[in-house]
Each structure stands twice: as structure tokens, then as C-alpha cells.
Design a protein around this motif. Structure first.
Motif, PDB file in Angstrom:
ATOM      1  N   THR A   1       0.854  -1.181   0.000  1.00 10.78           N
ATOM      2  CA  THR A   1       0.000   0.000   0.000  1.00 10.78           C
ATOM      3  C   THR A   1       0.893   1.235   0.000  1.00 10.78           C
ATOM      4  OG1 THR A   1      -1.872   1.095   1.090  1.00 10.78           O
ATOM      5  CG2 THR A   1      -0.298  -0.037   2.527  1.00 10.78           C
ATOM      6  N   VAL A   2       0.547   2.214  -0.819  1.00 10.02           N
ATOM      7  CA  VAL A   2       1.396   3.385  -1.060  1.00 10.02           C
ATOM      8  C   VAL A   2       0.604   4.665  -0.840  1.00 10.02           C
ATOM      9  CG1 VAL A   2       2.775   4.596  -2.796  1.00 10.02           C
ATOM     10  CG2 VAL A   2       2.687   2.104  -2.810  1.00 10.02           C
ATOM     11  N   ASP A   3       1.240   5.617  -0.184  1.00 13.49           N
ATOM     12  CA  ASP A   3       0.656   6.947  -0.051  1.00 13.49           C
ATOM     13  C   ASP A   3       1.795   7.967  -0.071  1.00 13.49           C
ATOM     14  OD1 ASP A   3      -2.346   7.937   0.972  1.00 13.49           O
ATOM     15  OD2 ASP A   3      -0.745   9.397   1.297  1.00 13.49           O
ATOM     16  N   ILE A   4       1.519   9.135  -0.585  1.00 17.41           N
ATOM     17  CA  ILE A   4       2.531  10.192  -0.679  1.00 17.41           C
ATOM     18  C   ILE A   4       2.754  10.902   0.659  1.00 17.41           C
ATOM     19  CG2 ILE A   4       0.947  12.045  -1.359  1.00 17.41           C
ATOM     20  CD1 ILE A   4       3.150  12.855  -3.447  1.00 17.41           C
ATOM     21  N   ASP A   5       1.783  10.793   1.571  1.00 19.67           N
ATOM     22  CA  ASP A   5       1.818  11.507   2.840  1.00 19.67           C
ATOM     23  C   ASP A   5       2.420  10.624   3.937  1.00 19.67           C
ATOM     24  OD1 ASP A   5       1.231  12.721   5.308  1.00 19.67           O
ATOM     25  OD2 ASP A   5      -0.657  13.551   4.566  1.00 19.67           O
ATOM     26  N   PRO A   6       3.581  10.996   4.475  1.00 21.12           N
ATOM     27  CA  PRO A   6       4.200  10.160   5.507  1.00 21.12           C
ATOM     28  C   PRO A   6       3.365  10.033   6.778  1.00 21.12           C
ATOM     29  CG  PRO A   6       5.435  12.209   5.230  1.00 21.12           C
ATOM     30  CD  PRO A   6       4.389  12.176   4.158  1.00 21.12           C
ATOM     31  N   ASP A   7       2.541  11.021   7.092  1.00 19.92           N
ATOM     32  CA  ASP A   7       1.663  10.888   8.260  1.00 19.92           C
ATOM     33  C   ASP A   7       0.642   9.772   8.031  1.00 19.92           C
ATOM     34  OD1 ASP A   7       2.929  12.929   9.671  1.00 19.92           O
ATOM     35  OD2 ASP A   7       1.565  14.465   8.900  1.00 19.92           O
ATOM     36  N   VAL A   8       0.154   9.673   6.806  1.00 20.88           N
ATOM     37  CA  VAL A   8      -0.814   8.622   6.459  1.00 20.88           C
ATOM     38  C   VAL A   8      -0.152   7.251   6.520  1.00 20.88           C
ATOM     39  CG1 VAL A   8      -2.283   7.710   4.609  1.00 20.88           C
ATOM     40  CG2 VAL A   8      -2.290  10.161   5.111  1.00 20.88           C
ATOM     41  N   THR A   9       1.051   7.125   5.959  1.00 17.15           N
ATOM     42  CA  THR A   9       1.715   5.819   5.965  1.00 17.15           C
ATOM     43  C   THR A   9       2.195   5.431   7.362  1.00 17.15           C
ATOM     44  OG1 THR A   9       3.789   6.833   5.207  1.00 17.15           O
ATOM     45  CG2 THR A   9       2.364   5.851   3.523  1.00 17.15           C
ATOM     46  N   ASP A  10       2.613   6.393   8.161  1.00 15.57           N
ATOM     47  CA  ASP A  10       2.994   6.085   9.540  1.00 15.57           C
ATOM     48  C   ASP A  10       1.788   5.548  10.315  1.00 15.57           C
ATOM     49  OD1 ASP A  10       5.564   6.956   9.027  1.00 15.57           O
ATOM     50  OD2 ASP A  10       5.342   8.864  10.093  1.00 15.57           O
ATOM     51  N   ARG A  11       0.659   6.204  10.131  1.00 13.98           N
ATOM     52  CA  ARG A  11      -0.575   5.768  10.786  1.00 13.98           C
ATOM     53  C   ARG A  11      -0.967   4.375  10.304  1.00 13.98           C
ATOM     54  NH1 ARG A  11      -6.181   5.814  10.202  1.00 13.98           N
ATOM     55  NH2 ARG A  11      -7.325   6.579  12.005  1.00 13.98           N
ATOM     56  N   ALA A  12      -0.919   4.156   8.998  1.00 12.23           N
ATOM     57  CA  ALA A  12      -1.284   2.853   8.440  1.00 12.23           C
ATOM     58  C   ALA A  12      -0.371   1.752   8.974  1.00 12.23           C
ATOM     59  CB  ALA A  12      -1.233   2.887   6.915  1.00 12.23           C
ATOM     60  N   THR A  13       0.923   2.010   9.027  1.00 13.80           N
ATOM     61  CA  THR A  13       1.873   1.022   9.545  1.00 13.80           C
ATOM     62  C   THR A  13       1.527   0.647  10.985  1.00 13.80           C
ATOM     63  OG1 THR A  13       3.626   1.822   8.089  1.00 13.80           O
ATOM     64  CG2 THR A  13       4.312   0.590  10.034  1.00 13.80           C
ATOM     65  N   ARG A  14       1.285   1.649  11.792  1.00 11.85           N
ATOM     66  CA  ARG A  14       0.956   1.431  13.204  1.00 11.85           C
ATOM     67  C   ARG A  14      -0.359   0.660  13.358  1.00 11.85           C
ATOM     68  NH1 ARG A  14       0.167   6.222  14.182  1.00 11.85           N
ATOM     69  NH2 ARG A  14      -1.994   6.329  14.768  1.00 11.85           N
ATOM     70  N   LEU A  15      -1.375   1.069  12.614  1.00 11.02           N
ATOM     71  CA  LEU A  15      -2.689   0.454  12.768  1.00 11.02           C
ATOM     72  C   LEU A  15      -2.742  -0.949  12.171  1.00 11.02           C
ATOM     73  CD1 LEU A  15      -4.998   3.540  12.156  1.00 11.02           C
ATOM     74  CD2 LEU A  15      -4.225   2.572  14.341  1.00 11.02           C
ATOM     75  N   LEU A  16      -2.005  -1.190  11.104  1.00 12.94           N
ATOM     76  CA  LEU A  16      -1.956  -2.533  10.517  1.00 12.94           C
ATOM     77  C   LEU A  16      -1.273  -3.531  11.449  1.00 12.94           C
ATOM     78  CD1 LEU A  16      -1.141  -1.568   6.850  1.00 12.94           C
ATOM     79  CD2 LEU A  16      -3.039  -3.065   7.529  1.00 12.94           C
ATOM     80  N   ALA A  17      -0.270  -3.078  12.168  1.00 14.81           N
ATOM     81  CA  ALA A  17       0.466  -3.977  13.064  1.00 14.81           C
ATOM     82  C   ALA A  17      -0.390  -4.444  14.233  1.00 14.81           C
ATOM     83  CB  ALA A  17       1.730  -3.296  13.565  1.00 14.81           C
ATOM     84  N   ALA A  18      -1.247  -3.572  14.748  1.00 11.82           N
ATOM     85  CA  ALA A  18      -2.024  -3.889  15.949  1.00 11.82           C
ATOM     86  C   ALA A  18      -2.845  -5.181  15.801  1.00 11.82           C
ATOM     87  CB  ALA A  18      -2.916  -2.711  16.332  1.00 11.82           C
ATOM     88  N   PRO A  19      -3.597  -5.378  14.707  1.00 12.56           N
ATOM     89  CA  PRO A  19      -4.365  -6.624  14.573  1.00 12.56           C
ATOM     90  C   PRO A  19      -3.605  -7.731  13.833  1.00 12.56           C
ATOM     91  CG  PRO A  19      -5.119  -5.068  12.940  1.00 12.56           C
ATOM     92  CD  PRO A  19      -4.043  -4.362  13.754  1.00 12.56           C
ATOM     93  N   GLY A  20      -2.310  -7.523  13.584  1.00 12.51           N
ATOM     94  CA  GLY A  20      -1.509  -8.582  12.981  1.00 12.51           C
ATOM     95  C   GLY A  20      -1.345  -8.549  11.474  1.00 12.51           C
ATOM     96  N   TYR A  21      -1.583  -7.407  10.861  1.00 16.26           N
ATOM     97  CA  TYR A  21      -1.412  -7.284   9.413  1.00 16.26           C
ATOM     98  C   TYR A  21      -0.058  -6.652   9.075  1.00 16.26           C
ATOM     99  CZ  TYR A  21      -6.290  -8.539   9.135  1.00 16.26           C
ATOM    100  OH  TYR A  21      -7.484  -9.212   9.246  1.00 16.26           O
ATOM    101  N   ASP A  22       0.956  -6.984   9.855  1.00 22.54           N
ATOM    102  CA  ASP A  22       2.267  -6.374   9.646  1.00 22.54           C
ATOM    103  C   ASP A  22       3.000  -6.932   8.433  1.00 22.54           C
ATOM    104  OD1 ASP A  22       2.406  -8.744  11.037  1.00 22.54           O
ATOM    105  OD2 ASP A  22       3.842  -8.026  12.522  1.00 22.54           O
TER     106      ASP A  22
END
Length: 164
Positions: A122-143
């Protein structure tokens, strides 16, 4: 006819998630067992921690980022739309999928569809969006979903990493 939820169900993410999926099925947005199963498994509220549980499972967008003048610049997409897009994409186990515009929830749904033998980037130009996505994906095990901060120039068929 849908029965009204009990007070306990109003705050139970599993009950709310299943009620939402039942509504999407009844409306014809979900047509395959695979998309239904993905929507039943992925906890949408994890990708919308800023809103109440009932709002997380409403069939509507959830704004996650705004421009300085108040316009929505990023959101968790509406479930009916995600269901329609996933059905149209015909994603199968083992597929490699590139998602342009990250937030996490849709990437998790795609990860469910491709299974352990597939790949999701998954790709986004906004680092705040990708940082959030990385953090939220890891929580339920989608790392295992790969999250990139990049300019996805779809018109020219490549992804240009952002300069550091």
C-alpha cells in the motif's frame, strides 16, 4: 427485518461488524463468500480509533486527516464502496496487489483476500498517512502488508520513492 441492537451490542465490535456485513449483503454490495469473510474478520474500529465504536461500523467514511482549511484529505472509505471495489477487483489467494492511497483498513481486507501466499503493498505520498497505516496494521496482525511512502505515478506505471 433487522432487530435493534441491545445496549451491549452497541459497544461490541464483533456484533457491530457482523451487523454491518449483514446490511452490505442485504444491499447487494457483497456478492462473494471471500469478500464477506474478509469484512467479517477485519476489525474496522482498529483503523478508526478516533471515533466511537458505533461510528466505526457505520456504512460511511471516517475522516482521518484534514487540510488546514478543514477539507477531508484522508479517510477510511465507506464499507459499501470497499465491498464493491473488492468484488470488482476479483482478488484471489496468492495475488500480488498494489493499493494506491493508504489508510490500513482496505489493505487489511486485501491481505485477507490474498492470504498468506499473496502480497499486499500500500502506497501513499503523505508520511503521516503511511505512519498511521503502519501502526494500525500492526495492531491486529497485518504487519506483513508492505507500507510505502511514495508518489505513485499510476499514469506512468511506476512508484517513485520519496526523497529522504
Amino acid at each position: 427485518m433487522t432487530t435493534p441492537p441491545t445496549t451491549a451490542q452497541e459497544h461490541d465490535p464483533s456484533a457491530l461488524r457482523h451487523r454491518l456485513v449483514d446490511q452490505l449483503l442485504a444491499a447487494g454490495h457483497i456478492r462473494t463468500a471471500a469478500v464477506e469473510a474478509a469484512l467479517r474478520r477485519v476489525p474496522r474500529h482498529v483503523f478508526a480509533p478516533e471515533v466511537p465504536m458505533r461510528t466505526a461500523y457505520a456504512d460511511d467514511i471516517i475522516p482521518t486527516r484534514h487540510t488546514p482549511d478543514g477539507r477531508i484529505s484522508s479517510s477510511v472509505s465507506a464499507p459499501w464502496l470497499l465491498a464493491a471495489m473488492l468484488e470488482a477487483a476479483r482478488i484471489r489467494p496468492g495475488h500480488r496487489v498494489l493499493e494506491i492511497g493508504s489508510g490500513g483498513y482496505n489493505a487489511a481486507l486485501i491481505a485477507e483476500l490474498v492470504g498468506p501466499t499473496g502480497q499486499v503493498t500500500t502506497v501513499d505520498i503523505d508520511p503521516d498517512v503511511t505512519d498511521r497505516a503502519t501502526r494500525l496494521l500492526a495492531a491486529p496482525g497485518y504487519d506483513r502488508v508492505r507500507v510505502l511512502t511514495a508518489d505513485a505515478d499510476v499514469a506512468h506505471g511506476y512508484v517513485m520513492p520519496q526523497a529522504a
